[in-house]
Design a protein around this motif. Structure first.
Motif, PDB file in Angstrom:
ATOM      1  N   LEU A   1      71.235  47.271  74.270  1.00  0.00           N
ATOM      2  CA  LEU A   1      72.387  47.994  73.692  1.00  0.00           C
ATOM      3  C   LEU A   1      73.669  47.691  74.766  1.00  0.00           C
ATOM      4  O   LEU A   1      74.691  47.618  74.316  1.00  0.00           O
ATOM      5  N   GLY A   2      73.348  47.647  75.933  1.00  0.00           N
ATOM      6  CA  GLY A   2      73.977  47.388  76.933  1.00  0.00           C
ATOM      7  C   GLY A   2      74.929  46.200  76.907  1.00  0.00           C
ATOM      8  O   GLY A   2      76.122  46.248  77.025  1.00  0.00           O
TER       9      GLY A   2
ATOM     10  N   LYS B   1      77.449  46.633  73.942  1.00  0.00           N
ATOM     11  CA  LYS B   1      78.302  47.342  74.335  1.00  0.00           C
ATOM     12  C   LYS B   1      79.447  46.478  75.415  1.00  0.00           C
ATOM     13  O   LYS B   1      80.799  46.650  75.015  1.00  0.00           O
ATOM     14  N   ASP B   2      78.949  45.523  75.898  1.00  0.00           N
ATOM     15  CA  ASP B   2      79.897  44.736  76.756  1.00  0.00           C
ATOM     16  C   ASP B   2      80.633  43.550  75.736  1.00  0.00           C
ATOM     17  O   ASP B   2      81.862  43.480  75.994  1.00  0.00           O
TER      18      ASP B   2
ATOM     19  N   ARG C   1      81.277  44.467  72.511  1.00  0.00           N
ATOM     20  CA  ARG C   1      82.313  45.129  71.936  1.00  0.00           C
ATOM     21  C   ARG C   1      83.427  45.515  72.569  1.00  0.00           C
ATOM     22  O   ARG C   1      84.633  45.364  72.230  1.00  0.00           O
ATOM     23  N   GLU C   2      83.577  45.691  74.001  1.00  0.00           N
ATOM     24  CA  GLU C   2      84.659  45.839  74.861  1.00  0.00           C
ATOM     25  C   GLU C   2      85.375  44.405  75.032  1.00  0.00           C
ATOM     26  O   GLU C   2      86.405  44.553  75.110  1.00  0.00           O
TER      27      GLU C   2
ATOM     28  N   HIS D   1      81.335  45.942  65.728  1.00  0.00           N
ATOM     29  CA  HIS D   1      80.553  47.025  65.476  1.00  0.00           C
ATOM     30  C   HIS D   1      79.000  46.778  66.250  1.00  0.00           C
ATOM     31  O   HIS D   1      78.808  45.627  66.156  1.00  0.00           O
ATOM     32  N   ILE D   2      78.580  47.842  66.638  1.00  0.00           N
ATOM     33  CA  ILE D   2      77.279  47.832  67.192  1.00  0.00           C
ATOM     34  C   ILE D   2      76.343  48.860  66.674  1.00  0.00           C
ATOM     35  O   ILE D   2      76.750  50.007  66.377  1.00  0.00           O
TER      36      ILE D   2
ATOM     37  N   GLU E   1      74.150  57.558  72.665  1.00  0.00           N
ATOM     38  CA  GLU E   1      74.883  56.424  72.423  1.00  0.00           C
ATOM     39  C   GLU E   1      75.964  56.294  71.703  1.00  0.00           C
ATOM     40  O   GLU E   1      75.781  56.863  70.304  1.00  0.00           O
ATOM     41  N   PRO E   2      76.995  55.635  71.867  1.00  0.00           N
ATOM     42  CA  PRO E   2      78.058  55.302  70.887  1.00  0.00           C
ATOM     43  C   PRO E   2      78.046  54.248  69.917  1.00  0.00           C
ATOM     44  O   PRO E   2      78.519  53.155  70.051  1.00  0.00           O
ATOM     45  N   LEU E   3      77.176  54.735  69.003  1.00  0.00           N
ATOM     46  CA  LEU E   3      76.761  53.747  67.670  1.00  0.00           C
ATOM     47  C   LEU E   3      77.942  53.769  66.811  1.00  0.00           C
ATOM     48  O   LEU E   3      78.474  54.814  66.516  1.00  0.00           O
ATOM     49  N   ASP E   4      77.987  52.355  66.272  1.00  0.00           N
ATOM     50  CA  ASP E   4      78.975  52.225  65.088  1.00  0.00           C
ATOM     51  C   ASP E   4      78.181  52.396  63.830  1.00  0.00           C
ATOM     52  O   ASP E   4      78.326  52.718  62.841  1.00  0.00           O
TER      53      ASP E   4
END
Length: 314
Positions: free
Chosen positions: A162-163, A166-167, A169-170, A176-177, A197-200
């Motif tokens: 997931l890390g 996230k990268d 997505r940034e 979306h992740i 976690e900041p999930l979509d």
């Protein structure tokens, strides 16, 4: 009321199973608006029924004749769908579907949802280099600069994988992740990940005879503003075995369900946390039938209980 089996017989009698649209058998519903749902984190609107690529889709993708998959993707798009869910672990599905999407020029019309997991089901640590290689392969297969959704498959080494997402997505390479699981022993961990976690998105199993997700996961998704993809809304083959030899009840027409597929899908879509259901199929006429579940009314709470009771009586 007509069953899926009966309309397929009619399709065959017409002389061209792929050319006859099953929707013609309930033409009165065609003026109804397509059911859509918003992704809470982005506001993007998605059709409530899409296409998965495990099971039969995956088996056909691994064969010498993949033309049915070309037809099933086109059928989904022609009937208002766009969400296509795949994974590198689904045999040749991601590779073959990506090739078809680019050959047909439909890649940008698809909401392309794929997955990442080089760590296995919730076990071990992922090799970041291997995970990056898998991501690179996924981008190459669909040949889109931005992928709509990538999820950590079966909660495999969430911190590492997931890390990476996230990268991406940034960087704007993934819109979306999220994370997925269809294994009951992972539900508690799924809840923990959703909390922190900041999930979509999440991807889960949910069906009329599999209601565990209604207890904690679906309410939490609503609370956290997380979109939900539903896998196995037919219980894989479980529900088909249950209704074999039985007709869809006449009262299902009250919520515009004309086949067992629509009966099962409308039950799932009636939960307000559900964003999109993505049953897998390799048959265009099944795809069209599935899209019919996104037309018309949905069952209310009382009707959903009636649906459960009817299924349990069979």
């Amino acid at each position: 009321m007509i069953s899926r089996r009966d309309y397929l017989k009619l399709a065959l009698l017409s002389g061209a199973a792929l050319s006859l649209k099953p929707s013609l058998l309930w033409a009165s519903d065609q003026a109804l608006p397509l059911l859509t749902r918003q992704v809470p984190s982005s506001g993007q609107t998605l059709p409530a029924v899409g296409l998965g690529s495990s099971a039969t889709f995956s088996r056909v993708a691994g064969s010498d004749d993949v033309e049915a998959l070309r037809a099933v993707l086109q059928a989904m798009l022609e009937h208002g769908g766009s969400v296509f869910d795949t994974a590198p672990s689904y045999g040749a599905s991601e590779q073959v579907a990506g090739r078809i999407a680019n050959q047909e020029g439909i890649a940008e019309r698809l909401f392309w949802a794929t997955k990442l997991n080089v760590a296995g089901r919730g076990a071990g640590q992922a090799d970041p280099q291997a995970a990056q290689a898998q991501l690179d392969a996924s981008f190459a297969r669909i040949n889109k600069p931005v992928i709509d959704l990538i999820q950590v498959h079966n909660l495999g080494d969430v911190p590492t994988q997931l890390g990476l997402l996230k990268d991406l997505r940034e960087q704007g390479r993934v819109r979306h992740i999220g994370v997925t699981t269809t294994f009951a022993q992972q539900y508690e961990y799924l809840e923990q990940v959703m909390q922190r976690e900041p999930l979509d998105f999440i991807g889960i199993d949910y069906a009329i005879d599999n209601l565990t997700m209604e207890q904690r996961i679906l309410p939490l998704a609503q609370e956290k503003g997380i979109a939900v993809l539903v896998y196995a809304p037919f219980g894989r083959t479980r529900l088909w075995d249950r209704v074999r030899g039985h007709e869809v009840p006449d009262w299902a027409s009250e919520f515009n369900a004309h086949s067992w597929a629509q009966f099962f899908l409308k039950f799932v879509l009636a939960h307000p946390a559900v964003t999109c259901a993505t049953p897998a199929t390799s048959r265009p006429h099944h795809m069209i039938d599935n899209m019919g579940a996104a037309l018309g009314a949905l069952p209310d709470a009382d009707m959903r209980q009636r649906m459960i009771a009817h299924l349990e009586s069979l």
